[in-house]
Structures are given as C-alpha cells and as structure tokens.
Design a protein around this motif. Structure first.
Motif, mmCIF file in Angstrom:
data_model
loop_
_atom_site.group_PDB
_atom_site.id
_atom_site.type_symbol
_atom_site.label_atom_id
_atom_site.label_comp_id
_atom_site.label_asym_id
_atom_site.label_seq_id
_atom_site.Cartn_x
_atom_site.Cartn_y
_atom_site.Cartn_z
ATOM 1 N N LEU A 188 32.647 -14.162 0.407
ATOM 2 C CA LEU A 188 33.838 -14.889 0.833
ATOM 3 C C LEU A 188 33.425 -16.318 1.128
ATOM 4 C CD1 LEU A 188 35.091 -12.276 3.450
ATOM 5 C CD2 LEU A 188 35.716 -12.405 1.047
ATOM 6 N N SER B 54 33.694 -14.679 11.252
ATOM 7 C CA SER B 54 34.087 -13.865 10.086
ATOM 8 C C SER B 54 33.081 -12.747 9.845
ATOM 9 C CB SER B 54 34.197 -14.750 8.842
ATOM 10 O OG SER B 54 35.188 -15.735 9.033
ATOM 11 N N ILE C 241 33.747 -8.630 9.871
ATOM 12 C CA ILE C 241 33.389 -7.713 8.780
ATOM 13 C C ILE C 241 32.479 -6.602 9.307
ATOM 14 C CG2 ILE C 241 32.170 -7.506 6.578
ATOM 15 C CD1 ILE C 241 33.119 -10.466 6.053
ATOM 16 N N PHE D 70 35.374 -5.496 1.741
ATOM 17 C CA PHE D 70 35.771 -6.913 1.747
ATOM 18 C C PHE D 70 37.261 -7.126 1.416
ATOM 19 C CE2 PHE D 70 31.212 -7.368 1.675
ATOM 20 C CZ PHE D 70 30.976 -8.521 2.412
ATOM 21 N N PRO D 71 37.799 -6.529 0.347
ATOM 22 C CA PRO D 71 39.211 -6.815 0.033
ATOM 23 C C PRO D 71 40.199 -6.499 1.167
ATOM 24 C CG PRO D 71 38.129 -5.834 -1.854
ATOM 25 C CD PRO D 71 37.160 -5.737 -0.705
ATOM 26 N N LEU E 297 39.919 -9.169 4.056
ATOM 27 C CA LEU E 297 40.064 -10.585 3.703
ATOM 28 C C LEU E 297 41.223 -11.279 4.430
ATOM 29 C CD1 LEU E 297 39.020 -12.969 2.087
ATOM 30 C CD2 LEU E 297 40.396 -12.201 0.154
ATOM 31 N N VAL F 261 40.048 -12.060 7.861
ATOM 32 C CA VAL F 261 39.003 -13.094 7.822
ATOM 33 C C VAL F 261 39.653 -14.473 7.659
ATOM 34 C CG1 VAL F 261 37.079 -14.025 6.463
ATOM 35 C CG2 VAL F 261 37.138 -11.591 7.025
ATOM 36 N N ASN F 262 40.648 -14.565 6.774
ATOM 37 C CA ASN F 262 41.343 -15.850 6.566
ATOM 38 C C ASN F 262 41.934 -16.372 7.870
ATOM 39 O OD1 ASN F 262 40.807 -16.075 3.821
ATOM 40 N ND2 ASN F 262 42.670 -15.020 3.219
#
Length: 197
Positions: free
Chosen positions: A3, A37, A41, A155-156, A159, A162-163
């Motif tokens: 990312l 971030s 995760i 991750f997907p 995301l 995280v954004n």
C-alpha cells in the motif's frame, strides 16, 4: 501486496505555502501515517478479521492436532490463522521526503507466504498425505487429488480503513505543526526497512 501512502495537498493557498515551506512536516506526517497503517494491518491479522471480514476458519483443532501428531510436527492447542505473518508487516520510509511511504511485507518469503494465504491455493494429495490423514482419522475420498486451502484476504478488506487512518493521521500531524508543535517523535531504531512486492 503493498500500500502506498502519498501526500496530495488540497489545502487553501495560505496553508499550502506554509506546508510547502516546511517539507519536513510532510515527511514526518507520512511516517506517522505509515506507522499507524502498519499497526492497523497487524491488528487486523491478529484479530482474524481485517476490515471486519473474518478469515475462513481452519479445520477443527482436534483434527488438526491429530494430523500434526501423525506428521511428527509441533502439536499446538491453537493455531492462529496467518501464523506469525503479522510480524512481517512494516513500512518503508526512504521516500518520505518525496511524499511517499510504502506499507507491506518486509521480506520476499513473507510476500510469497502472504500471497498464498490471501489468494488461497491447492496442494496435491500424495499417498503419504492420504496415509497421514487416514492415521489421524480423516478419511479422504478415493478420487480426491487436491486439497484446497481457502483464500484469506488481508490487504484488500482493510484498505478502506487504512485510507481513513492515514488521511486522519497526516491531517492531525500537519495541523499540530501549523499550531506550533515542533516536537518530532524519534525512531526507537535506526533500522531502515524495505517493503517487498
């Protein structure tokens, strides 16, 4: 999977000039965003539900323990999905002065294992595997030639979170610097991490 967190200034002209004249602010804010971030995760992996999407469960503990015993492995009472991969998540700050930090896997082997876990995979049922399962009390169908390991995306699904975390962290840091906070956190280690694709 990696990312990238990039700085894109959409502030009013006065604030843009103020930040532009203090490039260390941006680099510092991005490093903080990358750190937060990575924590998010790791927390998602630890919880077994990154982005509130639960991982597909493993086989029941009793069956898995019986199989481990037959295969001579380390018999554990509990096995965490994704194993210790949370320790292999980190961030690369080497381009922070350019307005970019990268969060992802910290080694080639973590990329390989993490990708397999995220995408799912199949493994061949050999005679030895069939015998091991039978000895553990798990009967495989005669025509079964492959075992399918379910995909466990990490991750997907996380995301979007995280954004939001990255954006809020950068904003909060920049506002604090504009308001006169000149204290920068010091890294506990001088080590520079590299994120692998």
């Amino acid at each position: 999977m990696e990312l990238q967190i990039e700085y894109d200034d959409m502030a009013v002209p006065y604030l843009k000039d103020l930040v532009a004249n203090n490039p260390k602010w941006i680099a510092s804010a991005l490093k903080s965003a990358a750190y937060q971030s990575q924590k998010l995760i790791k927390s998602g992996i630890q919880s077994g539900a990154p982005g509130d999407e639960s991982y597909t469960p493993l086989m029941p503990d009793k069956l898995r323990q019986a199989l481990e015993m037959v295969l001579g492995g380390n018999v554990k009472s509990h096995y965490q999905i994704m194993g210790r991969l949370k320790q292999a998540v980190g961030y690369d700050k080497t381009r922070a002065d350019e307005g970019v930090v990268t969060v992802g896997w910290l080694s080639g082997s973590a990329v390989n294992l993490g990708s397999k876990q995220q995408e799912g995979f199949t493994t061949e049922v050999t005679d030895n595997v069939r015998r091991a399962f039978a000895a553990a009390g798990i009967k495989l169908a005669k025509g079964k030639t492959e075992l399918t390991i379910a995909a466990r995306p990490t991750f997907p699904p996380i995301l979007p979170d995280v954004n939001v975390t990255a954006m809020q962290t950068v904003q909060a840091k920049l506002v604090s610097y504009i308001c006169g906070n000149d204290v920068r956190s010091t890294a506990s280690s001088a080590r520079i991490y590299k994120v692998y694709k």
